[in-house]
Design an enzyme around this catalytic site. Structure first.
Site, PDB file in Angstrom:
ATOM      1  N   SER A  45       0.839  -1.193   0.000  1.00 14.38           N
ATOM      2  CA  SER A  45       0.000   0.000   0.000  1.00 14.38           C
ATOM      3  C   SER A  45       0.874   1.242   0.000  1.00 14.38           C
ATOM      4  O   SER A  45       2.049   1.184   0.377  1.00 14.38           O
ATOM      5  CB  SER A  45      -0.896  -0.038   1.243  1.00 14.38           C
ATOM      6  OG  SER A  45      -1.839   0.996   1.233  1.00 14.38           O
TER       7      SER A  45
ATOM      8  N   GLU B 126      -7.149  -2.958  -7.149  1.00 11.52           N
ATOM      9  CA  GLU B 126      -7.660  -2.469  -5.874  1.00 11.52           C
ATOM     10  C   GLU B 126      -6.912  -1.187  -5.512  1.00 11.52           C
ATOM     11  O   GLU B 126      -5.845  -1.252  -4.889  1.00 11.52           O
ATOM     12  CB  GLU B 126      -7.476  -3.548  -4.799  1.00 11.52           C
ATOM     13  CG  GLU B 126      -8.160  -4.873  -5.147  1.00 11.52           C
ATOM     14  CD  GLU B 126      -7.671  -6.047  -4.313  1.00 11.52           C
ATOM     15  OE1 GLU B 126      -7.001  -5.824  -3.284  1.00 11.52           O
ATOM     16  OE2 GLU B 126      -7.961  -7.198  -4.685  1.00 11.52           O
ATOM     17  N   PRO B 127      -7.436  -0.025  -5.900  1.00 12.53           N
ATOM     18  CA  PRO B 127      -6.706   1.227  -5.673  1.00 12.53           C
ATOM     19  C   PRO B 127      -6.435   1.553  -4.207  1.00 12.53           C
ATOM     20  O   PRO B 127      -5.564   2.362  -3.900  1.00 12.53           O
ATOM     21  CB  PRO B 127      -7.622   2.281  -6.305  1.00 12.53           C
ATOM     22  CG  PRO B 127      -8.440   1.530  -7.285  1.00 12.53           C
ATOM     23  CD  PRO B 127      -8.651   0.180  -6.693  1.00 12.53           C
TER      24      PRO B 127
ATOM     25  N   CYS C 123      -3.498  10.787  26.631  1.00 15.12           N
ATOM     26  CA  CYS C 123      -2.450  10.669  27.637  1.00 15.12           C
ATOM     27  C   CYS C 123      -1.319   9.797  27.121  1.00 15.12           C
ATOM     28  O   CYS C 123      -1.035   8.715  27.640  1.00 15.12           O
ATOM     29  CB  CYS C 123      -3.050  10.089  28.924  1.00 15.12           C
ATOM     30  SG  CYS C 123      -1.971  10.269  30.349  1.00 15.12           S
ATOM     31  N   GLU C 124      -0.703  10.251  26.039  1.00 13.82           N
ATOM     32  CA  GLU C 124       0.403   9.557  25.391  1.00 13.82           C
ATOM     33  C   GLU C 124       1.339  10.582  24.774  1.00 13.82           C
ATOM     34  O   GLU C 124       0.883  11.485  24.067  1.00 13.82           O
ATOM     35  CB  GLU C 124      -0.100   8.637  24.262  1.00 13.82           C
ATOM     36  CG  GLU C 124      -0.891   7.432  24.696  1.00 13.82           C
ATOM     37  CD  GLU C 124      -0.017   6.319  25.237  1.00 13.82           C
ATOM     38  OE1 GLU C 124       1.215   6.339  24.988  1.00 13.82           O
ATOM     39  OE2 GLU C 124      -0.565   5.429  25.902  1.00 13.82           O
TER      40      GLU C 124
END
EC number: 4.1.1.20
Length: 461
Positions: A238, A318-319, A389-390
């Protein structure tokens, strides 16, 4: 240089930003390649989409919110349909799926790829013709396969010997002959992030070509005569920007086509080369035009077929993110602006990694602009962060924003149509945002905002 998923390719980011990021001549300018087709900046300075001011959208629907340009997504459907005329174009349900999106792609003549029972349920509920649905997945359950067979989906892409056995038993029980493709791992390394490269040997998808498993899977299906083998399938990854890897993939896939024809005297009528075409998240990304992609991929398949003396099978592609990804931006409200000892300025918004996990998960890069007004044309290198909270709760790692950005400003991040709402979470018990589709001066909710009642409804404690 094109931007890739891996941040290391961008060089030192530090307080100066990546090597390729430079202050624009006007920090309020919109780069057309990054935005949906109807997005403009009005004389008053705010963004408009489909003729609507984003300030009005925010006032009615709140923030954060995913804003979808329906004209843009329909145009992208048509460009791929026309660029691959004579082939089947499968929209990737995993990128973003809801009933309204299913109806759009159905109306525009595309097919639909789903990879779980839940995605199949949405497709069927929206009225997608089952013969235009394909079912993917490396670990499909018996119930998922049974539902697909009962619904009459157009193809099931088988991924393991266990699945072939499972599907064969269901076919016998239902007295049906479902159409299948064999997913082949062709050993091609796509130049993308390792998590979204899917055709090298050391990963979970498909049957190995070089280990002989793919040929064994084909033999098994043909010999048992309960599944209708219509072709071979490959997907190399992808966020891919050129067709060079597809040429090698097609060559290897067609060699197996030739082996099948010689051994079983069967001419497989179809072949799926996958896709996963890249989009522009920043100015460093250079997506190919669908017409050029189509011409190149048809050409390379024709050349390989001629060399192997094969009839050209019907192609499907499958774009991936290339249809819906650029058609959406996320609209946030700025809550705090914090200068950290001159190292960098942190602009905090009312969403974050719960509505866009890709920056944290893939080290992805995004762009941003102030959406509610024109700002001071003095550029300030900022990092847009969320409310979670990260420390890794980053939406946009580095972007030049107006130096006068302030609480209450609306901020828009383009390119969020694919894998943002579909991968959204309730981390920190934050409700997921709505999806607002805009067309011809009108906005409609196609996925409503979650509420605290929705969160509590599942808590039966």
């Amino acid at each position: 240089m094109r931007a890739h998923e891996a941040g290391a390719l961008h060089g030192d980011i530090g307080s100066r930003g990546p090597a390729w990021l430079r202050p624009p001549s006007d920090v309020n300018d919109l780069v057309p390649e990054l935005w949906p087709v109807t997005v403009t900046r009005s004389e008053k300075g705010s963004l408009t989409i489909g003729g609507l001011d984003v300030r009005d959208i925010a006032q009615e629907h709140g923030t954060p919110a995913y804003i979808l340009d329906e004209a843009d997504v329909r145009e992208r459907c048509r460009r791929f349909r026309n660029g691959f005329a004579g082939a089947d174009v499968y929209y990737a349900g995993k990128a973003f799926l809801c009933k309204a999106m299913v109806r759009i792609i159905a109306e525009e003549g595309l097919s639909l790829d789903v990879c779980t029972g839940g995605e199949l349920a949405v497709a069927l509920a929206a009225g997608m013709p089952p013969e235009r649905i394909g079912l993917h997945g490396n670990n499909k359950s018996g119930s998922e396969l049974r539902r697909a067979v009962e619904a009459g989906v157009g193809r099931i892409v088988v991924d393991s010997f266990e699945e072939i056995d499972r599907l064969t038993a269901i076919a016998k029980d239902k007295n049906k002959t479902p159409k299948v493709m064999v997913r082949v791992t062709v050993g091609v390394e796509a130049h993308t992030h390792e998590y979204i490269a899917t055709a090298h040997e050391d990963q979970k998808f498909g049957f190995s070509l070089f280990g002989g498993a793919a040929a064994q899977a084909v033999d098994k299906i043909i010999e048992e005569k309960k599944l209708d083998l219509i072709g071979l399938h490959s997907h190399i990854g992808s966020q891919i920007f050129d067709t060079s890897a597809f040429e090698l993939s097609a060559r290897r896939l067609l060699q197996l086509h030739k082996q099948v024809q010689d051994k079983h005297k069967i001419e497989l009528p179809e072949m799926d080369l996958g896709g996963g075409f890249g989009i522009a998240y920043t100015t460093q990304d250079d997506p190919a035009d669908p017409a050029d992609l189509g011409a190149q991929m048809f050409g390379l398949v024709k050349r390989e077929c001629d060399a192997l003396q094969l009839n050209v099978p019907r192609l499907s592609v499958e774009p991936g993110r290339a249809i819906v990804g650029p058609s959406v931006f996320t609209l946030y409200e700025v809550g705090t602006v914090k200068d950290v000892d001159g190292i960098r300025t942190y602009v905090s918004v009312d969403g974050g990694m719960s509505d866009n996990i890709r920056t944290a998960l893939y080290d992805s890069w995004y762009s941003a602009t102030i959406a509610s007004r024109k700002g001071d044309n003095t550029p300030m290198l900022a990092r847009v962060v969320g409310k979670h909270c990260e420390a890794g709760d980053i939406v946009v790692k580095d972007e030049f924003l107006p130096a006068d950005v302030r609480p209450g400003d609306l901020l828009a991040v383009p390119g969020t149509g694919a894998y943002c709402r579909s991968m959204a979470s309730n981390y920190n018990h934050v409700p997921r945002p709505p999806v607002i589709a805009v067309a011809n001066g009108a906005a409609r909710v196609i996925m409503r905002r979650e509420t605290e009642d929705d969160l509590l409804a599942l808590d039966v404690g």
